[in-house]
Design a protein around this motif. Structure first.
Motif, PDB file in Angstrom:
ATOM      1  N   TRP A   1       7.713   7.298  -2.545  1.00  9.38           N
ATOM      2  CA  TRP A   1       6.288   7.631  -2.585  1.00  9.38           C
ATOM      3  C   TRP A   1       5.646   7.109  -3.874  1.00  9.38           C
ATOM      4  CZ3 TRP A   1       3.742  11.280  -5.887  1.00  9.38           C
ATOM      5  CH2 TRP A   1       2.369  11.443  -5.599  1.00  9.38           C
ATOM      6  N   GLY A   2       6.306   7.327  -4.996  1.00 11.95           N
ATOM      7  CA  GLY A   2       5.768   6.839  -6.259  1.00 11.95           C
ATOM      8  C   GLY A   2       5.629   5.322  -6.265  1.00 11.95           C
ATOM      9  N   ALA A   3       6.615   4.626  -5.705  1.00 16.15           N
ATOM     10  CA  ALA A   3       6.543   3.164  -5.634  1.00 16.15           C
ATOM     11  C   ALA A   3       5.389   2.721  -4.745  1.00 16.15           C
ATOM     12  CB  ALA A   3       7.867   2.609  -5.115  1.00 16.15           C
ATOM     13  N   ASN A   4       5.132   3.471  -3.665  1.00 15.00           N
ATOM     14  CA  ASN A   4       3.998   3.159  -2.793  1.00 15.00           C
ATOM     15  C   ASN A   4       2.671   3.348  -3.514  1.00 15.00           C
ATOM     16  OD1 ASN A   4       4.484   2.170  -0.107  1.00 15.00           O
ATOM     17  ND2 ASN A   4       5.585   4.055   0.317  1.00 15.00           N
ATOM     18  N   VAL A   5       2.575   4.395  -4.318  1.00 18.55           N
ATOM     19  CA  VAL A   5       1.357   4.626  -5.100  1.00 18.55           C
ATOM     20  C   VAL A   5       1.134   3.471  -6.070  1.00 18.55           C
ATOM     21  CG1 VAL A   5       0.267   6.112  -6.827  1.00 18.55           C
ATOM     22  CG2 VAL A   5       1.449   7.139  -4.873  1.00 18.55           C
ATOM     23  N   VAL A   6       2.206   3.019  -6.715  1.00 20.41           N
ATOM     24  CA  VAL A   6       2.107   1.878  -7.637  1.00 20.41           C
ATOM     25  C   VAL A   6       1.599   0.649  -6.901  1.00 20.41           C
ATOM     26  CG1 VAL A   6       3.449   0.265  -9.050  1.00 20.41           C
ATOM     27  CG2 VAL A   6       3.870   2.724  -9.232  1.00 20.41           C
ATOM     28  N   ARG A   7       2.144   0.380  -5.729  1.00 11.01           N
ATOM     29  CA  ARG A   7       1.704  -0.791  -4.954  1.00 11.01           C
ATOM     30  C   ARG A   7       0.250  -0.656  -4.523  1.00 11.01           C
ATOM     31  NH1 ARG A   7       6.858  -0.288  -2.730  1.00 11.01           N
ATOM     32  NH2 ARG A   7       6.170   0.514  -0.711  1.00 11.01           N
ATOM     33  N   THR A   8      -0.157   0.544  -4.133  1.00 10.92           N
ATOM     34  CA  THR A   8      -1.547   0.759  -3.712  1.00 10.92           C
ATOM     35  C   THR A   8      -2.507   0.451  -4.851  1.00 10.92           C
ATOM     36  OG1 THR A   8      -0.848   2.489  -2.165  1.00 10.92           O
ATOM     37  CG2 THR A   8      -3.162   2.457  -2.783  1.00 10.92           C
ATOM     38  N   VAL A   9      -2.172   0.925  -6.047  1.00 10.14           N
ATOM     39  CA  VAL A   9      -3.028   0.687  -7.218  1.00 10.14           C
ATOM     40  C   VAL A   9      -3.110  -0.808  -7.529  1.00 10.14           C
ATOM     41  CG1 VAL A   9      -3.221   1.043  -9.715  1.00 10.14           C
ATOM     42  CG2 VAL A   9      -2.622   2.970  -8.211  1.00 10.14           C
ATOM     43  N   LEU A  10      -1.987  -1.503  -7.434  1.00  6.21           N
ATOM     44  CA  LEU A  10      -1.969  -2.935  -7.745  1.00  6.21           C
ATOM     45  C   LEU A  10      -2.707  -3.764  -6.694  1.00  6.21           C
ATOM     46  CD1 LEU A  10       1.728  -3.338  -8.988  1.00  6.21           C
ATOM     47  CD2 LEU A  10      -0.357  -3.315 -10.382  1.00  6.21           C
ATOM     48  N   LEU A  11      -2.702  -3.303  -5.444  1.00  5.43           N
ATOM     49  CA  LEU A  11      -3.364  -4.048  -4.365  1.00  5.43           C
ATOM     50  C   LEU A  11      -4.852  -3.724  -4.248  1.00  5.43           C
ATOM     51  CD1 LEU A  11      -0.636  -3.665  -1.610  1.00  5.43           C
ATOM     52  CD2 LEU A  11      -1.434  -5.842  -2.528  1.00  5.43           C
ATOM     53  N   ALA A  12      -5.270  -2.585  -4.795  1.00  6.08           N
ATOM     54  CA  ALA A  12      -6.651  -2.109  -4.608  1.00  6.08           C
ATOM     55  C   ALA A  12      -7.722  -3.099  -5.063  1.00  6.08           C
ATOM     56  CB  ALA A  12      -6.824  -0.767  -5.309  1.00  6.08           C
ATOM     57  N   PRO A  13      -7.610  -3.721  -6.249  1.00  7.89           N
ATOM     58  CA  PRO A  13      -8.695  -4.629  -6.674  1.00  7.89           C
ATOM     59  C   PRO A  13      -8.986  -5.742  -5.681  1.00  7.89           C
ATOM     60  CG  PRO A  13      -7.211  -4.162  -8.502  1.00  7.89           C
ATOM     61  CD  PRO A  13      -6.568  -3.589  -7.277  1.00  7.89           C
TER      62      PRO A  13
END
Length: 290
Positions: A187-199
């Motif tokens: 879950w934490g890794a998914n949150v990291v990916r979401t933040v990096l992909l958001a821009p």
């Protein structure tokens, strides 16, 4: 490998095959699909992860936090390397190299870094799985590796396989050595990916939403099954299953994708692919006995 760990890995392979079929149908949505499926996954698995954190606690030290960030970055790098490889070279070269070298390099890393013993049954099983992957992915047409431009596919396939091996070793070490919960790690890794992909998505939200028309069911399928399947793999490793056994066994999804593709998508499955399925099954049986 004990029976429960074996069942966890086999169920993970079923999840992996299912979500890959869904992702294949929405592949043209590209990075937008990756963002939405990752964000939906972060939302869907948040209650489970937070319950574990509140119930079991979380060690707020740099090692588990670094493992979560590293896992998120490595999984994202893997996704981008695979997509770039598909754009710059033939899928028939990139995919078998990536899926074959991933478990091979993971197992070698486990032998060298985690001290797992490479017994004869384990080595034969590993070779059987890797050989089965190559037969299934190429349908026995190894001449594709000699075509012009094949070297680009080889390079991107090796890079992708190297990233698969790296995130497998990082995640395996996190759950085995740091005793990090597989649910919290993923879950934490998914949150990291979401933040990096958001821009990338926020720059043009209207276009990002439009690109997802007709793909929301696929996005939810990937969002739920991709993390769940990987959590099962991490659970098996945390239970004591050797990483050098789990990494190749989870590639059973290759065989399932080939068979489901034949049944659901009416894709041709030649003798070489059927032989690859048999070789993979034989390899998994040997790995289960090691």
């Amino acid at each position: 490998m004990d029976t429960v760990s074996l069942l966890l890995v086999l169920l993970a392979a079923v999840c992996h095959a299912t979500w890959n079929l869904a992702a294949k149908r929405s592949a043209h949505a590209g990075g937008v699909f990756l963002f939405w499926s990752t964000m939906l996954s972060s939302v869907a698995f948040a209650p489970w992860a937070l319950l574990i954190v509140m119930g079991e606690g979380f060690r707020w030290a740099w090692q588990p936090l670094a493992a979560i960030v590293a896992s998120g970055c490595l999984h994202l790098a893997y996704s981008h390397a695979l997509q770039t490889g598909y754009r710059k070279a033939d899928l028939s070269v990139v995919y078998p190299i990536a899926r074959g070298t991933g478990p091979l390099l993971s197992s070698i890393g486990a032998f060298l870094l985690l001290g797992e013993g490479p017994g004869p049954l384990r080595l034969l099983g590993l070779l059987g799985v890797v050989g089965g992957i190559l037969l299934i992915a190429t349908d026995g047409r190894f001449s594709t590796f000699a075509r012009p431009g094949a070297m680009a596919g080889l390079r991107w396939g090796l890079l992708t396989g190297g990233l698969i091996a790296t995130y497998t070793l990082v995640d395996g070490s996190a759950v085995k050595l740091l005793l990090l919960s597989p649910v919290v790690l993923d879950w934490g890794a998914n949150v990291v990916r979401t933040v990096l992909l958001a821009p990338q998505v926020l720059r043009d939200r209207a276009a990002a939403t439009e690109a997802m028309q007709g793909h929301w069911i696929s996005a939810w399928t990937v969002a739920l099954l991709a993390p769940f399947g990987y959590i099962l793999v991490l659970w098996a490793m945390q239970r004591g299953a050797p990483l050098s056994v789990v990494a190749p066994m989870r590639e059973m999804s290759m065989m399932l994708v080939a068979l489901l593709g034949m049944v659901l998508l009416r894709e041709p499955v030649g003798r070489a692919r059927l032989a690859g399925c048999a070789l993979m099954v034989a390899g998994v049986v040997l790995l289960a006995q090691s």
